[in-house]
Motif scaffolding. Structure first.
Motif, PDB file in Angstrom:
ATOM      1  N   GLY A  69      27.945   0.960 -34.363  1.00 29.81           N
ATOM      2  CA  GLY A  69      27.274   0.120 -33.386  1.00 29.81           C
ATOM      3  C   GLY A  69      25.832   0.559 -33.211  1.00 29.81           C
ATOM      4  O   GLY A  69      25.503   1.737 -33.349  1.00 29.81           O
ATOM      5  N   HIS A  70      24.972  -0.399 -32.926  1.00 29.96           N
ATOM      6  CA  HIS A  70      23.547  -0.132 -32.683  1.00 29.96           C
ATOM      7  C   HIS A  70      23.117  -1.006 -31.515  1.00 29.96           C
ATOM      8  O   HIS A  70      23.281  -2.233 -31.567  1.00 29.96           O
ATOM      9  CB  HIS A  70      22.725  -0.450 -33.925  1.00 29.96           C
ATOM     10  N   THR A  71      22.588  -0.391 -30.475  1.00 30.65           N
ATOM     11  CA  THR A  71      22.230  -1.154 -29.283  1.00 30.65           C
ATOM     12  C   THR A  71      20.804  -0.831 -28.843  1.00 30.65           C
ATOM     13  O   THR A  71      20.295   0.269 -29.083  1.00 30.65           O
ATOM     14  CB  THR A  71      23.195  -0.858 -28.118  1.00 30.65           C
ATOM     15  N   ALA A  72      20.196  -1.809 -28.191  1.00 31.15           N
ATOM     16  CA  ALA A  72      18.851  -1.644 -27.626  1.00 31.15           C
ATOM     17  C   ALA A  72      18.884  -2.083 -26.170  1.00 31.15           C
ATOM     18  O   ALA A  72      19.481  -3.117 -25.838  1.00 31.15           O
ATOM     19  CB  ALA A  72      17.838  -2.465 -28.413  1.00 31.15           C
ATOM     20  N   HIS A  73      18.223  -1.308 -25.315  1.00 31.00           N
ATOM     21  CA  HIS A  73      18.292  -1.533 -23.872  1.00 31.00           C
ATOM     22  C   HIS A  73      16.902  -1.422 -23.243  1.00 31.00           C
ATOM     23  O   HIS A  73      15.982  -0.839 -23.821  1.00 31.00           O
ATOM     24  CB  HIS A  73      19.209  -0.486 -23.221  1.00 31.00           C
ATOM     25  N   ALA A  74      16.812  -1.942 -22.022  1.00 31.69           N
ATOM     26  CA  ALA A  74      15.542  -1.888 -21.295  1.00 31.69           C
ATOM     27  C   ALA A  74      15.362  -0.561 -20.571  1.00 31.69           C
ATOM     28  O   ALA A  74      14.231  -0.138 -20.337  1.00 31.69           O
ATOM     29  CB  ALA A  74      15.463  -3.038 -20.301  1.00 31.69           C
ATOM     30  N   SER A  75      16.460   0.106 -20.225  1.00 33.60           N
ATOM     31  CA  SER A  75      16.338   1.329 -19.428  1.00 33.60           C
ATOM     32  C   SER A  75      17.135   2.485 -20.022  1.00 33.60           C
ATOM     33  O   SER A  75      18.111   2.285 -20.757  1.00 33.60           O
ATOM     34  CB  SER A  75      16.827   1.093 -17.999  1.00 33.60           C
ATOM     35  N   ARG A  76      16.709   3.686 -19.662  1.00 34.00           N
ATOM     36  CA  ARG A  76      17.389   4.905 -20.092  1.00 34.00           C
ATOM     37  C   ARG A  76      18.814   4.941 -19.544  1.00 34.00           C
ATOM     38  O   ARG A  76      19.757   5.268 -20.275  1.00 34.00           O
ATOM     39  CB  ARG A  76      16.602   6.122 -19.604  1.00 34.00           C
ATOM     40  N   ASP A  77      18.978   4.614 -18.268  1.00 30.39           N
ATOM     41  CA  ASP A  77      20.297   4.680 -17.649  1.00 30.39           C
ATOM     42  C   ASP A  77      21.288   3.744 -18.329  1.00 30.39           C
ATOM     43  O   ASP A  77      22.454   4.094 -18.531  1.00 30.39           O
ATOM     44  CB  ASP A  77      20.202   4.333 -16.158  1.00 30.39           C
ATOM     45  N   GLU A  78      20.813   2.542 -18.686  1.00 30.02           N
ATOM     46  CA  GLU A  78      21.696   1.576 -19.334  1.00 30.02           C
ATOM     47  C   GLU A  78      22.095   2.062 -20.725  1.00 30.02           C
ATOM     48  O   GLU A  78      23.256   1.910 -21.139  1.00 30.02           O
ATOM     49  CB  GLU A  78      20.996   0.222 -19.440  1.00 30.02           C
ATOM     50  N   ALA A  79      21.160   2.672 -21.444  1.00 31.17           N
ATOM     51  CA  ALA A  79      21.468   3.192 -22.778  1.00 31.17           C
ATOM     52  C   ALA A  79      22.446   4.355 -22.703  1.00 31.17           C
ATOM     53  O   ALA A  79      23.391   4.453 -23.509  1.00 31.17           O
ATOM     54  CB  ALA A  79      20.181   3.617 -23.481  1.00 31.17           C
ATOM     55  N   LEU A  80      22.241   5.245 -21.732  1.00 32.55           N
ATOM     56  CA  LEU A  80      23.162   6.369 -21.568  1.00 32.55           C
ATOM     57  C   LEU A  80      24.556   5.884 -21.185  1.00 32.55           C
ATOM     58  O   LEU A  80      25.570   6.412 -21.670  1.00 32.55           O
ATOM     59  CB  LEU A  80      22.638   7.334 -20.508  1.00 32.55           C
TER      60      LEU A  80
END
Length: 388
Positions: A69-80
């Protein structure tokens, strides 16, 4: 272009691509323009090629198949949150489906994925007491986003870099199931994963016995399938019953049901559990309510396999008193020891014991201790073990 491997010229050159993040990052930079495009959550299945001088089937091969899986997010918290969520999914699968008691934790700086801010893993113990990294989940921060210019306009119309993750679980898990549960008879498959949970074997000596036995066996097979049990009937007549028993044991089918003329008279069937060896694996139960009995037994087998693997793992994790004892322990088990966090101490274990830090488990004991290598104060305990 790879032309040599293991110091020898390859018969044919191999064209090897870089790690998936490079391809994904290149495309994400094209696809992502606005905060409205986020998050991007993509899962793919694909094969991977890498150079392995000494391969080990499933566990470390030159080519393997995996889910990544590979994901991109707007925030650090969401990615973590994504990184931890996927690791929990992997652990849930390993423990509750594959009956493999894995340990969740964070990789050290030395062992983490190149380019990651943080790497997490699930680690399992095989029957040879080596550790197997059974799945990983990584938080990249903005490292790959900056390298590949993955940017978006936020609601304030300001250009920002994405926060990205990646994670993967491969066909290595097949090897883990074999190595954790198998025995000299062959596979032992946990019921929740087994393609065939129950094999039904009708037993008869002649045509007179055949008709009523096959009629009863067909009825039972229908009942099993109606109850959602993955069942097959082995009605081959060119091989003996003993051959069938061994054949299905080798394939790891969790439960064998035998029915013959005597069973018809008594209204019973004979059951044989794959996870129990010897005479203790056989029992006789009534045909009435058989599907419910088998469903309950499959649950019991699943729990028993997990409990046995957990007991084996825990019995082979040690708390060495000093570095000399650690060197001895990791020859045939794991060490769970305090570590100061210095790379020099980690490298010494690797050099002298041929063992690596597996992960820093999330579940830490209270207090602090002394580093097993240098004796300096330590805040975390880590698992040291040999691996593939």
């Amino acid at each position: 272009m790879v032309t040599h491997g293991g110091g020898e010229l390859l018969e044919e050159p191999l064209v090897v691509r870089p790690t998936s993040e490079t391809i994904i990052g290149y495309m994400y930079a094209k696809w992502i323009k606005s905060w409205r495009d986020l998050p991007v959550l993509i899962n793919q299945w694909g094969s991977v090629l890498r150079w392995e001088l000494r391969t080990k089937l499933f566990l470390r091969t030159a080519e393997f198949y995996w889910q990544e899986g590979h994901t991109a997010h707007a925030s650090r918290d969401e990615a973590l949150e994504e990184m931890y969520r996927i690791l929990d999914i992997y652990a849930d699968f390993a423990i509750n489906e594959a009956a493999i008691p894995v340990i969740k934790g964070v990789k050290t700086e030395t062992e983490k994925f190149a380019g990651a801010v943080m790497s997490t893993s699930i680690e399992g113990m095989m029957q040879d007491k080596k550790a197997l990294q059974s799945g990983t989940s990584h938080y990249f921060g903005q490292n790959f986003a900056r390298a590949f210019e993955i940017q978006y306009l936020d609601p304030n119309n300001t250009l920002q870099y994405c926060e990205t993750t990646s994670w993967g679980l491969s066909t290595r898990m097949i090897g883990a199931v074999v190595m954790v549960h198998g025995d000299d008879q062959g596979l032992i498959l946990p019921p929740r994963l087994a393609p065939t949970q129950v094999v039904l074997i009708p037993i008869f000596k002649n045509d007179i016995e055949k008709s009523p036995v096959m009629e009863a066996a067909s009825r039972l097979l229908g009942e099993f399938k109606a109850a959602g049990i993955r069942a097959k009937m082995d009605d081959r007549q060119e091989v003996t019953a003993g051959f069938k028993f061994n054949d299905w044991e080798m394939r790891g089918v969790p439960l064998r049901v035998e029915i013959g003329p005597k069973d018809l008279e008594k209204g019973t069937v004979a059951l044989a559990r794959r996870d129990v060896l010897g005479k203790a694996n056989r029992s006789f139960i009534p045909q009435a309510g058989l599907s419910a009995s088998i469903a309950n037994l499959l649950v019991e087998i699943q729990a028993s396999m997990l409990a046995r693997a957990t007991a084996f793992r825990d019995a082979n994790i040690h708390d060495p008193a000093d570095f000399a004892e650690l060197l001895e322990v990791v020859q045939d088990g794991w060490a769970f020891s305090w570590w100061c966090g210095r790379k020099e101490c980690e490298a010494r274990v690797k050099d002298e014991a041929k063992a690596t830090t597996r992960n820093i488990p999330f579940d830490q004991p209270d207090g602090s201790g002394r580093c097993i290598v240098c004796g300096e104060p330590a805040e975390k305990r880590v698992y040291f073990a040999r691996s593939y």
